[in-house]
Design a protein around this motif. Sequence first.
Motif, PDB file in Angstrom:
ATOM      1  N   ASP A  98     -31.761  23.246 -45.447  1.00 13.49           N
ATOM      2  CA  ASP A  98     -31.585  22.645 -44.121  1.00 13.49           C
ATOM      3  C   ASP A  98     -30.698  21.415 -44.250  1.00 13.49           C
ATOM      4  OD1 ASP A  98     -33.374  24.604 -43.245  1.00 13.49           O
ATOM      5  OD2 ASP A  98     -35.095  23.306 -43.637  1.00 13.49           O
ATOM      6  N   LEU A  99     -29.470  21.538 -43.781  1.00 13.75           N
ATOM      7  CA  LEU A  99     -28.408  20.643 -44.226  1.00 13.75           C
ATOM      8  C   LEU A  99     -27.517  20.207 -43.076  1.00 13.75           C
ATOM      9  CD1 LEU A  99     -27.406  19.738 -47.075  1.00 13.75           C
ATOM     10  CD2 LEU A  99     -25.881  21.713 -47.034  1.00 13.75           C
ATOM     11  N   LEU A 100     -27.252  18.892 -43.017  1.00 16.02           N
ATOM     12  CA  LEU A 100     -26.350  18.322 -42.025  1.00 16.02           C
ATOM     13  C   LEU A 100     -25.095  17.787 -42.687  1.00 16.02           C
ATOM     14  CD1 LEU A 100     -28.880  16.077 -40.033  1.00 16.02           C
ATOM     15  CD2 LEU A 100     -27.993  18.302 -39.277  1.00 16.02           C
ATOM     16  N   CYS A 101     -23.953  17.974 -42.036  1.00 19.38           N
ATOM     17  CA  CYS A 101     -22.754  17.180 -42.344  1.00 19.38           C
ATOM     18  C   CYS A 101     -22.774  16.008 -41.374  1.00 19.38           C
ATOM     19  CB  CYS A 101     -21.487  18.008 -42.159  1.00 19.38           C
ATOM     20  SG  CYS A 101     -19.965  17.059 -42.437  1.00 19.38           S
ATOM     21  N   TRP A 102     -22.834  14.792 -41.914  1.00 16.64           N
ATOM     22  CA  TRP A 102     -22.964  13.627 -41.036  1.00 16.64           C
ATOM     23  C   TRP A 102     -21.686  12.802 -40.940  1.00 16.64           C
ATOM     24  CZ3 TRP A 102     -22.825   8.355 -42.486  1.00 16.64           C
ATOM     25  CH2 TRP A 102     -22.787   8.104 -43.868  1.00 16.64           C
ATOM     26  N   ARG A 103     -20.744  13.052 -41.821  1.00 16.57           N
ATOM     27  CA  ARG A 103     -19.471  12.329 -41.722  1.00 16.57           C
ATOM     28  C   ARG A 103     -18.398  13.066 -42.512  1.00 16.57           C
ATOM     29  NH1 ARG A 103     -18.952   6.146 -43.493  1.00 16.57           N
ATOM     30  NH2 ARG A 103     -19.792   5.802 -41.400  1.00 16.57           N
ATOM     31  N   SER A 104     -17.175  12.906 -42.028  1.00 13.98           N
ATOM     32  CA  SER A 104     -16.011  13.272 -42.835  1.00 13.98           C
ATOM     33  C   SER A 104     -14.971  12.177 -42.674  1.00 13.98           C
ATOM     34  CB  SER A 104     -15.439  14.635 -42.423  1.00 13.98           C
ATOM     35  OG  SER A 104     -14.814  14.556 -41.156  1.00 13.98           O
ATOM     36  N   GLU A 105     -14.145  12.004 -43.693  1.00 11.28           N
ATOM     37  CA  GLU A 105     -13.116  10.962 -43.633  1.00 11.28           C
ATOM     38  C   GLU A 105     -11.977  11.273 -44.593  1.00 11.28           C
ATOM     39  OE1 GLU A 105     -14.791   7.123 -45.358  1.00 11.28           O
ATOM     40  OE2 GLU A 105     -16.599   8.349 -45.223  1.00 11.28           O
ATOM     41  N   PHE A 106     -10.804  10.751 -44.258  1.00 13.43           N
ATOM     42  CA  PHE A 106      -9.612  10.920 -45.085  1.00 13.43           C
ATOM     43  C   PHE A 106      -9.482   9.757 -46.060  1.00 13.43           C
ATOM     44  CE2 PHE A 106      -8.567  13.521 -41.413  1.00 13.43           C
ATOM     45  CZ  PHE A 106      -7.969  14.627 -41.994  1.00 13.43           C
TER      46      PHE A 106
END
Length: 319
Positions: A98-106
């Motif tokens: 049970d997994l969330l992606c909470w942020r992405s960034e360059f």
Amino acid sequence: MTITTEQKTFPLSRQELEQFERDGFLGPIKIYEVEEMEERWKTIQRELRDRSHAIYPEGSGKASSISNYDRHLDIDALSEHIMKREIVDRVASILGPDLLCWRSEFFPKFQGDEGTDWHQAANFAHASGSPQIVWPSKDGLPAFGGTITVWTAFTHSTRENGCLQLMPGTHKHMNYDESKGMAYDADAFNAREKDGVKRGFFGYDYRQLQKDPDWTPDESQAFPLVMKPGECVIFWSTLMHASLPHTGGKKDYRMGYAARFVPTQVQVYPGTDEVNEYGGGITLDNYGTVLVSGVDEYGHNRVAEESRRGFRFVPHQQG
């Protein structure tokens, strides 16, 4: 006649899990072929210019980096990337189904740019002053925290253009206290040398967070992680990591893209309506985590079921 095709999955092997437990990272791991990544990056570059669906307003100068957080919520190729089975299955092997992606960034690095300070992040309060992720405590003890970062090379990442540096096995002990806070100085960019290396932290000095002000990272433990376009490294954010300065040519820039994952029991931006860091600020009015795998039985966090352009985030099921 009915033809069925089995969905290919990418769980980590027992040996890989043992290596990750010991070292705090795995990689490089090929996620895309070089040619595919180069074509995808061309597409993403074009779409980055269109901010009509971006969830944060455009910043200026160095603060523009924060306005490009979470572009997986408005660019289809990045939406696909954070949901890519080759990434999600491996992270789920570590954190559970049970997994969330909470942020992405360059993470760009251009000619003359400084290297990044040695650092660790457990709750990401280091710049904003407020914990951005909070793990549940266990047996009455404070949670250690951290996030799993999947850092993908969108271009070649070399010693000359500022590749990552890692210190294996340093992920279980924090050398920094993120609650101490750092002072932002816009004039600090590309302006300091530390032990003979041009280093900084996007306008901050990460040394201000050291628990022991006289402690110095042991560079003898570090190694540079050279990567091809389409390769990624998976690591705990609590792993000591940094990057080299860019000493190459103008055309030889480095572009990395980090997607960050936590289990669904972790609270993201608890009690926070806006984030102020790196000389800029964003409001979280249009923000949502993405359920990339399993189910969310906790309901701690706002979850985006689709991107701002209608890309449906359908979580993978493990097992």
